[in-house]
Design an enzyme around this catalytic site. Sequence first.
Site, PDB file in Angstrom:
ATOM      1  N   THR A  67       0.818  -1.220   0.000  1.00 26.37           N
ATOM      2  CA  THR A  67       0.000   0.000   0.000  1.00 26.37           C
ATOM      3  C   THR A  67       0.853   1.273   0.000  1.00 26.37           C
ATOM      4  OG1 THR A  67      -0.181  -0.382   2.380  1.00 26.37           O
ATOM      5  CG2 THR A  67      -2.073  -0.985   1.059  1.00 26.37           C
TER       6      THR A  67
ATOM      7  N   HIS B 241       8.210  -0.170   6.147  1.00 24.85           N
ATOM      8  CA  HIS B 241       8.567   0.697   7.270  1.00 24.85           C
ATOM      9  C   HIS B 241       9.033  -0.144   8.454  1.00 24.85           C
ATOM     10  CE1 HIS B 241       4.722  -0.463   8.983  1.00 24.85           C
ATOM     11  NE2 HIS B 241       4.083   0.002   7.934  1.00 24.85           N
TER      12      HIS B 241
ATOM     13  N   HIS C  74       7.389  -3.411   9.435  1.00 26.03           N
ATOM     14  CA  HIS C  74       7.697  -4.583   8.597  1.00 26.03           C
ATOM     15  C   HIS C  74       9.074  -5.165   8.921  1.00 26.03           C
ATOM     16  CE1 HIS C  74       4.975  -2.261   5.705  1.00 26.03           C
ATOM     17  NE2 HIS C  74       4.311  -3.358   6.011  1.00 26.03           N
TER      18      HIS C  74
ATOM     19  N   LYS D  30      -7.690  -1.186  11.760  1.00 26.19           N
ATOM     20  CA  LYS D  30      -8.076   0.073  11.105  1.00 26.19           C
ATOM     21  C   LYS D  30      -9.489   0.449  11.555  1.00 26.19           C
ATOM     22  CE  LYS D  30      -4.491   0.579   8.465  1.00 26.19           C
ATOM     23  NZ  LYS D  30      -3.660   0.107   9.560  1.00 26.19           N
TER      24      LYS D  30
ATOM     25  N   ARG E 192      -9.595   1.518   3.982  1.00 24.71           N
ATOM     26  CA  ARG E 192      -8.384   1.927   3.260  1.00 24.71           C
ATOM     27  C   ARG E 192      -8.716   2.369   1.842  1.00 24.71           C
ATOM     28  NH1 ARG E 192      -3.656  -2.461   4.762  1.00 24.71           N
ATOM     29  NH2 ARG E 192      -3.100  -1.501   6.710  1.00 24.71           N
TER      30      ARG E 192
ATOM     31  N   GLN F  34      -7.593 -14.064   2.565  1.00 26.48           N
ATOM     32  CA  GLN F  34      -6.325 -14.387   3.218  1.00 26.48           C
ATOM     33  C   GLN F  34      -6.252 -15.884   3.520  1.00 26.48           C
ATOM     34  OE1 GLN F  34      -4.851 -11.519   5.996  1.00 26.48           O
ATOM     35  NE2 GLN F  34      -3.514 -12.965   7.026  1.00 26.48           N
TER      36      GLN F  34
ATOM     37  N   ASP G 188      -1.921  -8.668  15.134  1.00 26.51           N
ATOM     38  CA  ASP G 188      -3.221  -8.167  14.660  1.00 26.51           C
ATOM     39  C   ASP G 188      -3.789  -9.062  13.550  1.00 26.51           C
ATOM     40  OD1 ASP G 188      -1.222  -7.449  12.886  1.00 26.51           O
ATOM     41  OD2 ASP G 188      -1.938  -5.400  12.573  1.00 26.51           O
TER      42      ASP G 188
ATOM     43  N   LYS H 127       2.677   1.946  19.308  1.00 27.38           N
ATOM     44  CA  LYS H 127       3.438   1.388  18.187  1.00 27.38           C
ATOM     45  C   LYS H 127       4.672   2.226  17.920  1.00 27.38           C
ATOM     46  CE  LYS H 127       0.450  -1.305  15.157  1.00 27.38           C
ATOM     47  NZ  LYS H 127      -0.201  -1.412  13.873  1.00 27.38           N
TER      48      LYS H 127
ATOM     49  N   LYS I 113       7.016   5.660  14.490  1.00 27.36           N
ATOM     50  CA  LYS I 113       6.331   6.887  14.073  1.00 27.36           C
ATOM     51  C   LYS I 113       7.105   8.084  14.626  1.00 27.36           C
ATOM     52  CE  LYS I 113       2.044   5.855  12.305  1.00 27.36           C
ATOM     53  NZ  LYS I 113       2.441   4.722  11.494  1.00 27.36           N
ATOM     54  N   THR I 114       7.208   9.143  13.820  1.00 29.10           N
ATOM     55  CA  THR I 114       7.795  10.397  14.297  1.00 29.10           C
ATOM     56  C   THR I 114       6.806  11.503  13.968  1.00 29.10           C
ATOM     57  OG1 THR I 114       8.822  10.981  12.189  1.00 29.10           O
ATOM     58  CG2 THR I 114      10.095   9.544  13.646  1.00 29.10           C
TER      59      THR I 114
END
Length: 406
Positions: free
Chosen positions: A41, A46, A49, A83, A87, A172, A193, A228, A231-232
């Site tokens: 996506t 990131h 992963h 989520k 998406r 899935q 998750d 999590k 993230k910044t």
Amino acid sequence: MASVYDTLLERGYIKQVTHEEEIKELLEKEKITFYIGFDPTADSLHVGHFLQMMVMAHMQREGHRPIALLGGGTAMIGDPSGKTDMRKMLTKEQIQHNADSFKKQFAKLIDFNDGKALMVNNADWLLNLNYVEFLREIGVHFSVNRMLTAECYKQRLEKGLTFLEFNYMLMQGYDFLELNRKYGCVLEMGGDDQWSNILSGVDLIRRKESKPAFGMTFTLLTNSEGKKMGKTENGAVWLDKDKTSPYEFYQYWRNVGDADVEKCLALLTFLPMDEVKRLGALQGSEINEAKKVLAYEVTKIIHSEEEAEKAKAAAEALFAGGQDMSSVPTAAVKKEELGCSITELLVNTKILPSKGEAKRLIQQGGLTINDEKVTDMNMIITEENFNDGSMLIRRGKKNYNRIVIE
């Protein structure tokens, strides 16, 4: 003899498994094929992963074969897990471009030569499915009552779950079945998750093929407060050096909380566990040595030893008030763009995402220019604020950016 299961357990990766004793025995006695799914996506993986890539690397080093499954088909629907909103849907071209970027990043940790690992796209089988046949073959094995109790759907039900997303679990599960039939894949792994989705695939193979199949989830990469990581204030910490520079990447790990150092060393480096424990046990200011090791090792894995050395040198030079700026994230402005306020400059150069963010930083006393604290959010920036055409911005204690005049 220790197996990869013991390694994953000792390093803190394993969260839940479907059949613990059977999985332990399987990984000890056989070389298996397993898979982890990645939804393409974005055009880069990131930090979230990265943990999954490390698991694949540990498994492959012990002789097991990884399949990196790209969700080219499922990305056209969107995974509701974790989520609250639906998406956005991507085009086939966007998905292909993203998939190509992923493979380059996977190759830093995983050997794809001679079929030692595979990269497969579920678009190959999902996009040509006959809907009625799919429902007859797969849908018949899914209980709606049971699906609605799954965590990934519960959250979305409050806002409204579309039938499109409701299909995701079936798809899935079908992925696992296809990989089992084509490649003999017997284990699906993923973040915690994904537990409900993984269970559905294990169950489907056992019903359809009357064969054993297994699932395992990993700890999500969270800090000591349960938030999590990765993230910044500028968004995600990406593995692509054009999206997050090696210097910023290094600084992110250099600045993790004291309580998170040992966990990150265990999950995100290949250092032996006795060394991880030794570093994690350091107290007071000594813990900074452990953070430097963490930042260096992680940057080396993702960006190369050379980039790790450069980032380390730049960080140390800045800390010591030195002049080596070569690895500090740098933005350029034209002379005619000056004469604006500091908040506008920070947004125009993409150092901060919004003026509100810039104002908050100044109000909290967290912004300095060339080592002088900024107190006026309407401060006008001119050439006089630059030393030899360069201005050093510091946000908080340790985040540096440089602006140069073109």
